[in-house]
Design a protein around this motif. Structure first.
Motif, short mmCIF file in Angstrom:
data_model
loop_
_atom_site.label_atom_id
_atom_site.label_comp_id
_atom_site.label_asym_id
_atom_site.label_seq_id
_atom_site.Cartn_x
_atom_site.Cartn_y
_atom_site.Cartn_z
N LYS A 140 -23.75 5.58 -5.66
CA LYS A 140 -24.79 4.75 -6.29
C LYS A 140 -24.41 3.28 -6.26
O LYS A 140 -25.26 2.41 -6.02
CB LYS A 140 -25.00 5.22 -7.73
N LEU A 141 -23.14 3.00 -6.48
CA LEU A 141 -22.68 1.61 -6.51
C LEU A 141 -22.49 1.01 -5.12
O LEU A 141 -22.84 -0.15 -4.88
CB LEU A 141 -21.36 1.52 -7.29
N HIS A 142 -21.90 1.78 -4.21
CA HIS A 142 -21.42 1.20 -2.95
C HIS A 142 -21.83 1.97 -1.69
O HIS A 142 -21.43 1.58 -0.60
CB HIS A 142 -19.90 1.10 -2.99
N GLY A 143 -22.60 3.02 -1.85
CA GLY A 143 -22.95 3.81 -0.68
C GLY A 143 -21.71 4.39 -0.03
O GLY A 143 -20.78 4.83 -0.70
N LYS A 144 -21.66 4.35 1.29
CA LYS A 144 -20.52 4.90 2.03
C LYS A 144 -19.55 3.81 2.48
O LYS A 144 -18.70 4.02 3.34
CB LYS A 144 -21.02 5.70 3.24
N LYS A 145 -19.65 2.65 1.88
CA LYS A 145 -18.79 1.53 2.25
C LYS A 145 -17.37 1.73 1.71
O LYS A 145 -17.18 2.16 0.58
CB LYS A 145 -19.34 0.21 1.72
N VAL A 146 -16.38 1.38 2.54
CA VAL A 146 -14.99 1.35 2.13
C VAL A 146 -14.48 -0.07 2.36
O VAL A 146 -14.49 -0.56 3.50
CB VAL A 146 -14.12 2.35 2.90
N TYR A 147 -14.04 -0.71 1.31
CA TYR A 147 -13.65 -2.11 1.38
C TYR A 147 -12.15 -2.29 1.64
O TYR A 147 -11.33 -1.47 1.23
CB TYR A 147 -14.00 -2.82 0.07
N PHE A 148 -11.83 -3.36 2.32
CA PHE A 148 -10.43 -3.77 2.52
C PHE A 148 -10.43 -5.25 2.85
O PHE A 148 -11.47 -5.83 3.21
CB PHE A 148 -9.76 -2.97 3.65
N ASN A 149 -9.27 -5.89 2.74
CA ASN A 149 -9.18 -7.28 3.15
C ASN A 149 -7.94 -7.50 4.01
O ASN A 149 -7.08 -6.63 4.13
CB ASN A 149 -9.22 -8.24 1.96
N CYS A 150 -7.89 -8.65 4.64
CA CYS A 150 -6.73 -9.04 5.45
C CYS A 150 -5.87 -9.95 4.58
O CYS A 150 -6.20 -11.12 4.37
CB CYS A 150 -7.17 -9.75 6.73
N ASN A 151 -4.79 -9.39 4.06
CA ASN A 151 -3.98 -10.13 3.10
C ASN A 151 -2.51 -10.04 3.46
O ASN A 151 -2.09 -9.22 4.27
CB ASN A 151 -4.23 -9.63 1.68
N ARG A 152 -1.74 -10.91 2.85
CA ARG A 152 -0.29 -10.93 3.04
C ARG A 152 0.37 -10.98 1.67
O ARG A 152 0.11 -11.88 0.88
CB ARG A 152 0.14 -12.13 3.87
N HIS A 153 1.18 -9.98 1.37
CA HIS A 153 1.95 -9.98 0.13
C HIS A 153 3.25 -10.77 0.34
O HIS A 153 3.95 -10.56 1.34
CB HIS A 153 2.31 -8.55 -0.28
N ILE A 154 3.54 -11.63 -0.61
CA ILE A 154 4.81 -12.37 -0.61
C ILE A 154 5.43 -12.21 -2.00
O ILE A 154 4.78 -12.49 -3.01
CB ILE A 154 4.61 -13.86 -0.29
N ASN A 155 6.67 -11.76 -2.03
CA ASN A 155 7.41 -11.61 -3.30
C ASN A 155 8.58 -12.57 -3.26
O ASN A 155 9.63 -12.27 -2.69
CB ASN A 155 7.88 -10.16 -3.45
N PRO A 156 8.43 -13.76 -3.87
CA PRO A 156 9.39 -14.85 -3.68
C PRO A 156 10.81 -14.59 -4.15
O PRO A 156 11.75 -15.20 -3.66
CB PRO A 156 8.76 -16.02 -4.43
N THR A 157 10.98 -13.73 -5.16
CA THR A 157 12.34 -13.43 -5.62
C THR A 157 12.37 -12.05 -6.25
O THR A 157 11.35 -11.55 -6.74
CB THR A 157 12.85 -14.46 -6.64
N ASN A 158 13.53 -11.41 -6.20
CA ASN A 158 13.72 -10.14 -6.92
C ASN A 158 14.76 -10.28 -8.03
O ASN A 158 15.25 -9.29 -8.55
CB ASN A 158 14.10 -9.02 -5.96
N MET A 159 15.09 -11.51 -8.37
CA MET A 159 16.06 -11.78 -9.44
C MET A 159 15.28 -11.93 -10.75
O MET A 159 14.53 -12.89 -10.94
CB MET A 159 16.86 -13.04 -9.11
N CYS A 160 15.47 -10.94 -11.66
CA CYS A 160 14.59 -10.81 -12.81
C CYS A 160 15.37 -10.69 -14.11
O CYS A 160 16.37 -9.96 -14.17
CB CYS A 160 13.70 -9.58 -12.63
N VAL A 161 14.89 -11.38 -15.14
CA VAL A 161 15.56 -11.29 -16.44
C VAL A 161 15.20 -10.01 -17.18
O VAL A 161 15.90 -9.59 -18.10
CB VAL A 161 15.20 -12.51 -17.34
#
Length: 354
Positions: free
Chosen positions: A39-60
């Motif tokens: 009802k909301l979107h029919g048979k559409k499947v959405y996606f985008n062209c993106n790039r994940h960047i995780n600048p640091t893994n040093m966490c308090v």
């Protein structure tokens, strides 16, 4: 009103009925969730062209479920410079990336400026790129570390430096007893919701997530969704809900069995039925795997996320997502499923139908 009668009529489920949904058979849930999705979107499947960047893994913070943080089981601490981040952006732009998704650990090195100045540098060089950055957990950390706890001041800085939308990370599970075992030092559930509400007041959009499949109960999941539904009634800024399946490798949570596909699909279908005021339900392939993410498109989901290209957080926990996925793989898998591939931008404006 009987719960099936409410589902048949497409009415909002009461809180009491929401807690009964897991008692229904998977195929019953799938039928009604798919009906709502069509009802909301029919048979559409959405996606985008993106790039994940995780600048640091040093966490308090020391979250028990996390395998990404360098002071846990990850032996490779890193902290990217702005020059290194810009080099990544330069490279990904050549392949048509339209969104830069930046989520980082909680690290005081470089102050708040290290977090924000990279957004301005990216925008100055590539004004067309959409920057999705700063989880509520990061905002909470930066506010407490550098802005005397003032969330609004941090959000104003985000807007000033070029952030376009917020990711949904840091939500985990809202129940505070569970949260105390998982991530006691992280943003509280109330403050997570407050931060997103403040962002929505600026006319901006964000995602919402839920991390499930660890020590939480089914009731905790329903409670989580209902809190999101209530917040969305108020601030109306969530454009997608992302149920994230917890990745067990290298965490400090022991002797937990991974969820089976039936429980995962039930949870996705229930999310579509409970969250009647959030347009999109994302089957995040990075935690589900692409095959199950495609099956989920028939159980209420309508989105796969994006190409990602490089993923560090979920893959540290065992997900097979480290190197992203190609645009053609998305298109081929969606078409094979007799669905319609739709490339979208970060705010769900349709760019291209394949």
């Amino acid at each position: 009103m009987d719960i099936l009668e409410a589902l048949d009529e497409g009415k909002r489920l009461s809180e009491e009925d929401c807690y009964k949904l897991y008692d229904l058979d998977l195929q019953v849930l799938g039928f009604y969730a798919n009906k709502k999705r069509l009802k909301l979107h029919g048979k559409k499947v959405y996606f985008n062209c993106n790039r994940h960047i995780n600048p640091t893994n040093m966490c308090v913070d020391t979250c028990a479920f996390c395998a990404f943080s360098a002071h846990r089981h990850n032996p490779n601490p890193y902290h990217l410079t702005h020059e290194e981040i810009l080099k990544i952006v330069d490279d990904t732009v050549t392949r048509g990336t339209k969104e830069i998704h930046i989520v980082s650990a909680h690290n005081k090195k470089g102050g708040w400026e290290w977090y924000f100045e990279i957004f301005r540098k990216i925008k100055d060089k590539y004004p067309h790129l959409h920057i999705k950055a700063m989880t509520a957990a990061e905002i909470n950390f930066i506010a407490k570390s550098f802005f005397d706890g003032d969330y609004s001041a941090v959000i104003d800085k985000m807007l000033e430096y070029g952030v376009d939308s917020m990711p949904g990370g840091g939500a985990e599970i809202f129940d505070e007893k569970v949260r105390n075992e998982l991530c006691a030092s992280k943003v509280s559930s109330d403050n997570w919701l407050k931060i997103h509400g403040l962002w929505h007041q600026k006319g901006k959009q964000s995602n919402a997530t839920m991390l499930f499949g660890h020590i939480e109960s089914r009731e905790n999941r329903i409670d989580h969704m209902l809190r999101l539904r209530k917040q969305q009634d108020i601030s109306k800024g969530f454009n997608a809900f992302i149920p994230l399946v917890w990745q067990k490798d290298n965490s400090f949570l022991k002797d937990l069995k991974p969820l089976g596909s039936i429980e995962i699909l039930k949870t996705i279908a229930i999310a579509r039925l409970v969250l009647d005021n959030i347009s999109h339900i994302k089957a995040y392939w990075a935690t589900l795997g692409l095959n199950l993410a495609m099956v989920a498109q028939e159980y209420g989901a309508d989105d796969l996320d994006g190409t990602i290209e490089k993923e560090n957080i979920q893959s540290a926990g065992g997900a097979k997502s480290a190197n992203g996925i190609t645009l053609q793989d998305f298109i081929d898998n969606i078409k094979t499923s007799n669905l319609i591939p739709i490339e979208r931008d970060s705010l769900y404006n349709e760019i291209k139908e394949y």
